[in-house]
Motif scaffolding. Structure first.
Motif, PDB file in Angstrom:
ATOM      1  N   SER A  62       0.833  -1.153   0.342  1.00 26.44           N
ATOM      2  CA  SER A  62      -0.041   0.317   0.031  1.00 26.44           C
ATOM      3  C   SER A  62       0.605   1.347  -0.008  1.00 26.44           C
ATOM      4  O   SER A  62       0.310   2.044  -0.848  1.00 26.44           O
ATOM      5  CB  SER A  62      -1.296  -0.110   1.128  1.00 26.44           C
ATOM      6  N   LYS A  63       1.770   1.452   1.084  1.00 31.17           N
ATOM      7  CA  LYS A  63       2.824   2.834   0.775  1.00 31.17           C
ATOM      8  C   LYS A  63       3.651   3.164  -0.201  1.00 31.17           C
ATOM      9  O   LYS A  63       3.641   3.743  -1.430  1.00 31.17           O
ATOM     10  CB  LYS A  63       4.039   2.482   1.418  1.00 31.17           C
ATOM     11  N   GLN A  64       3.975   1.360  -1.597  1.00 30.16           N
ATOM     12  CA  GLN A  64       4.472   1.406  -2.601  1.00 30.16           C
ATOM     13  C   GLN A  64       3.976   2.016  -3.471  1.00 30.16           C
ATOM     14  O   GLN A  64       3.957   2.691  -4.802  1.00 30.16           O
ATOM     15  CB  GLN A  64       5.000   0.084  -3.388  1.00 30.16           C
ATOM     16  N   TYR A  65       1.977   1.446  -3.352  1.00 29.27           N
ATOM     17  CA  TYR A  65       0.945   2.181  -4.424  1.00 29.27           C
ATOM     18  C   TYR A  65       1.185   4.171  -4.231  1.00 29.27           C
ATOM     19  O   TYR A  65       1.056   4.891  -4.853  1.00 29.27           O
ATOM     20  CB  TYR A  65      -0.273   1.678  -4.190  1.00 29.27           C
ATOM     21  N   GLY A  66       1.113   4.292  -2.749  1.00 26.46           N
ATOM     22  CA  GLY A  66       1.330   5.713  -2.735  1.00 26.46           C
ATOM     23  C   GLY A  66       3.168   6.107  -3.261  1.00 26.46           C
ATOM     24  O   GLY A  66       2.460   7.152  -3.762  1.00 26.46           O
ATOM     25  N   LEU A  67       3.316   5.571  -3.732  1.00 26.72           N
ATOM     26  CA  LEU A  67       4.967   6.148  -4.034  1.00 26.72           C
ATOM     27  C   LEU A  67       5.141   5.785  -5.197  1.00 26.72           C
ATOM     28  O   LEU A  67       5.708   7.177  -6.364  1.00 26.72           O
ATOM     29  CB  LEU A  67       6.069   5.167  -3.524  1.00 26.72           C
ATOM     30  N   ASN A  68       4.548   5.283  -5.900  1.00 24.47           N
ATOM     31  CA  ASN A  68       4.515   4.930  -7.723  1.00 24.47           C
ATOM     32  C   ASN A  68       3.780   6.116  -8.101  1.00 24.47           C
ATOM     33  O   ASN A  68       2.533   5.974  -8.074  1.00 24.47           O
ATOM     34  CB  ASN A  68       4.408   3.541  -7.998  1.00 24.47           C
ATOM     35  N   ASP A  69       3.901   6.195  -9.771  1.00 25.26           N
ATOM     36  CA  ASP A  69       3.461   6.122 -10.587  1.00 25.26           C
ATOM     37  C   ASP A  69       2.795   5.271 -11.136  1.00 25.26           C
ATOM     38  O   ASP A  69       2.653   4.459 -11.300  1.00 25.26           O
ATOM     39  CB  ASP A  69       3.930   7.616 -11.277  1.00 25.26           C
ATOM     40  N   VAL A  70       1.353   5.537 -11.845  1.00 24.95           N
ATOM     41  CA  VAL A  70       1.252   5.202 -12.271  1.00 24.95           C
ATOM     42  C   VAL A  70       1.895   4.167 -13.536  1.00 24.95           C
ATOM     43  O   VAL A  70       2.747   4.911 -14.436  1.00 24.95           O
ATOM     44  CB  VAL A  70      -0.455   5.727 -13.693  1.00 24.95           C
ATOM     45  N   ALA A  76       6.932  -4.533 -12.513  1.00 26.11           N
ATOM     46  CA  ALA A  76       7.089  -4.286 -11.398  1.00 26.11           C
ATOM     47  C   ALA A  76       6.489  -3.986 -10.853  1.00 26.11           C
ATOM     48  O   ALA A  76       7.332  -2.628 -10.673  1.00 26.11           O
ATOM     49  CB  ALA A  76       8.195  -5.955 -11.148  1.00 26.11           C
ATOM     50  N   VAL A  77       6.156  -3.692  -9.495  1.00 23.91           N
ATOM     51  CA  VAL A  77       5.498  -3.306  -9.156  1.00 23.91           C
ATOM     52  C   VAL A  77       6.614  -2.057  -7.572  1.00 23.91           C
ATOM     53  O   VAL A  77       6.571  -1.456  -6.676  1.00 23.91           O
ATOM     54  CB  VAL A  77       4.057  -2.984  -8.057  1.00 23.91           C
ATOM     55  N   VAL A  78       7.895  -3.361  -7.577  1.00 24.79           N
ATOM     56  CA  VAL A  78       8.938  -2.942  -6.683  1.00 24.79           C
ATOM     57  C   VAL A  78      10.009  -2.851  -7.073  1.00 24.79           C
ATOM     58  O   VAL A  78      10.174  -4.234  -7.684  1.00 24.79           O
ATOM     59  CB  VAL A  78       8.853  -4.490  -5.263  1.00 24.79           C
ATOM     60  N   SER A  79      10.216  -1.955  -6.684  1.00 24.63           N
ATOM     61  CA  SER A  79      12.165  -2.281  -7.583  1.00 24.63           C
ATOM     62  C   SER A  79      13.415  -3.124  -7.194  1.00 24.63           C
ATOM     63  O   SER A  79      13.118  -3.453  -5.562  1.00 24.63           O
ATOM     64  CB  SER A  79      12.537  -0.751  -7.420  1.00 24.63           C
ATOM     65  N   THR A 138      -8.199  -2.441 -11.549  1.00 26.06           N
ATOM     66  CA  THR A 138      -7.852  -1.408 -11.653  1.00 26.06           C
ATOM     67  C   THR A 138      -6.298  -1.233 -11.471  1.00 26.06           C
ATOM     68  O   THR A 138      -5.707  -2.355 -10.845  1.00 26.06           O
ATOM     69  CB  THR A 138      -8.369  -1.014 -10.502  1.00 26.06           C
ATOM     70  N   GLU A 139      -4.901  -0.015 -11.412  1.00 30.04           N
ATOM     71  CA  GLU A 139      -4.572  -0.059 -10.768  1.00 30.04           C
ATOM     72  C   GLU A 139      -4.074   0.035  -9.556  1.00 30.04           C
ATOM     73  O   GLU A 139      -3.236  -1.183  -9.066  1.00 30.04           O
ATOM     74  CB  GLU A 139      -3.839   1.465 -10.840  1.00 30.04           C
ATOM     75  N   ALA A 140      -5.166  -0.212  -8.063  1.00 36.00           N
ATOM     76  CA  ALA A 140      -5.034  -0.726  -7.202  1.00 36.00           C
ATOM     77  C   ALA A 140      -5.351  -2.013  -7.143  1.00 36.00           C
ATOM     78  O   ALA A 140      -4.022  -2.606  -5.645  1.00 36.00           O
ATOM     79  CB  ALA A 140      -6.051   0.025  -6.237  1.00 36.00           C
ATOM     80  N   ASP A 141      -5.542  -3.093  -7.654  1.00 35.63           N
ATOM     81  CA  ASP A 141      -5.192  -4.531  -7.502  1.00 35.63           C
ATOM     82  C   ASP A 141      -3.856  -4.640  -7.366  1.00 35.63           C
ATOM     83  O   ASP A 141      -3.962  -5.377  -7.535  1.00 35.63           O
ATOM     84  CB  ASP A 141      -5.949  -5.294  -8.315  1.00 35.63           C
ATOM     85  N   LYS A 142      -2.520  -3.893  -9.009  1.00 34.29           N
ATOM     86  CA  LYS A 142      -1.498  -4.657  -9.131  1.00 34.29           C
ATOM     87  C   LYS A 142      -0.933  -4.665  -7.169  1.00 34.29           C
ATOM     88  O   LYS A 142       0.146  -4.330  -7.256  1.00 34.29           O
ATOM     89  CB  LYS A 142      -0.947  -3.393  -9.534  1.00 34.29           C
ATOM     90  N   TYR A 143      -1.783  -3.850  -6.113  1.00 35.37           N
ATOM     91  CA  TYR A 143      -1.376  -3.352  -4.740  1.00 35.37           C
ATOM     92  C   TYR A 143      -1.342  -4.097  -3.531  1.00 35.37           C
ATOM     93  O   TYR A 143      -0.999  -3.868  -3.099  1.00 35.37           O
ATOM     94  CB  TYR A 143      -0.308  -2.083  -4.847  1.00 35.37           C
ATOM     95  N   THR A 144      -2.400  -5.207  -4.010  1.00 39.50           N
ATOM     96  CA  THR A 144      -3.695  -5.409  -3.149  1.00 39.50           C
ATOM     97  C   THR A 144      -3.262  -7.268  -3.185  1.00 39.50           C
ATOM     98  O   THR A 144      -3.004  -7.781  -4.121  1.00 39.50           O
ATOM     99  CB  THR A 144      -4.797  -5.256  -3.497  1.00 39.50           C
TER     100      THR A 144
END
Length: 226
Positions: A62-70, A76-79, A138-144
């Motif tokens: 969830s924190k990563q979702y707040g930091l990432n742009d679309v 991958a959503v984690v660097s 949705t974009e949020a699904d990638k972080y859920t």
């Protein structure tokens, strides 16, 4: 007096044999049941640790979702992620990243890292707006987190999180799965329509390789656990 003496003569050999056979049958029935209760109690004591890891993982994603742009599709959503399977799903290994280290510290396990901890979020393979089973990604699904597997040590039974609850039944078991299809898409339950992308957070299994995407034996082991 003669009758009293006859009544106190004790068991015959045949009667003792019958009693021993009955006791053996009772032990044969009861021992597996008792051992099952012991194993279940032992396994349940690790469930709080599994839940702590899941809560920490969701907080970090969830924190990563707040930091990432679309992000564009297939990113991958984690660097620092490393691809760890040959499938088109591009499952990721983040076991040595700061993200994973911070996550495990946040979980606060008393004995450090678990033997295995992996989560599954909505896959980055699917572009936002993908519709499946009436569900729009949705974009949020990638972080859920929709899936997790946790093992305390090499000898403990795995706990699985899917469709919003924990179970010791492996939903990916290849001979008995009605939860996921071959493309890691959830096909039943409240999370139906989500394709899962796996993020490996902690792993000490001997078939796992850190330097190659050829981890077939590791993924087969995960699938075949029952």
């Amino acid at each position: 007096m003669k009758n009293i003496k006859n009544n106190n003569k004790g068991f015959t050999l045949a009667e003792l044999v019958v009693i021993l056979v009955i006791l053996s049958l009772l032990f044969a029935i009861l021992i597996p049941t008792v051992m099952g209760y012991i194993d279940e109690a032992r396994n349940k004591k690790y469930l709080p640790n599994a839940k702590s890891c899941l809560d920490a993982a969701q907080a970090m994603f969830s924190k990563q979702y707040g930091l990432n742009d679309v992000l564009p599709a297939d990113t991958a959503v984690v660097s620092g992620s490393r691809e760890q399977s040959k499938s088109a799903n591009h499952d990721q290994d983040i076991t040595t990243t700061k993200f994973a280290e911070d996550l495990l510290k946040l979980a606060g396990l008393p004995d450090g890292s678990p033997y295995l901890f992996m989560v599954g979020v909505g896959s980055a393979v699917d572009p936002v707006g993908t519709v499946r089973y009436g569900r729009t990604l949705t974009e949020a699904d990638k972080y859920t987190i929709y899936y997790a597997v946790y093992m305390e040590d090499a000898n403990s039974k795995a706990w699985y999180y899917y469709n919003g609850s924990w179970s010791t039944r492996n939903p990916r078991y290849h001979k008995d799965s009605s939860i996921y299809d071959a493309n890691n898409i959830i096909v039943s339950g409240p999370d139906k329509g989500i394709r899962i992308q796996y993020y490996l957070i902690a792993n000490r299994h001997p078939t796992y390789k850190t330097s190659s995407v050829d981890n077939g034996k590791f993924w087969d082991w995960l699938r075949d656990m029952k």
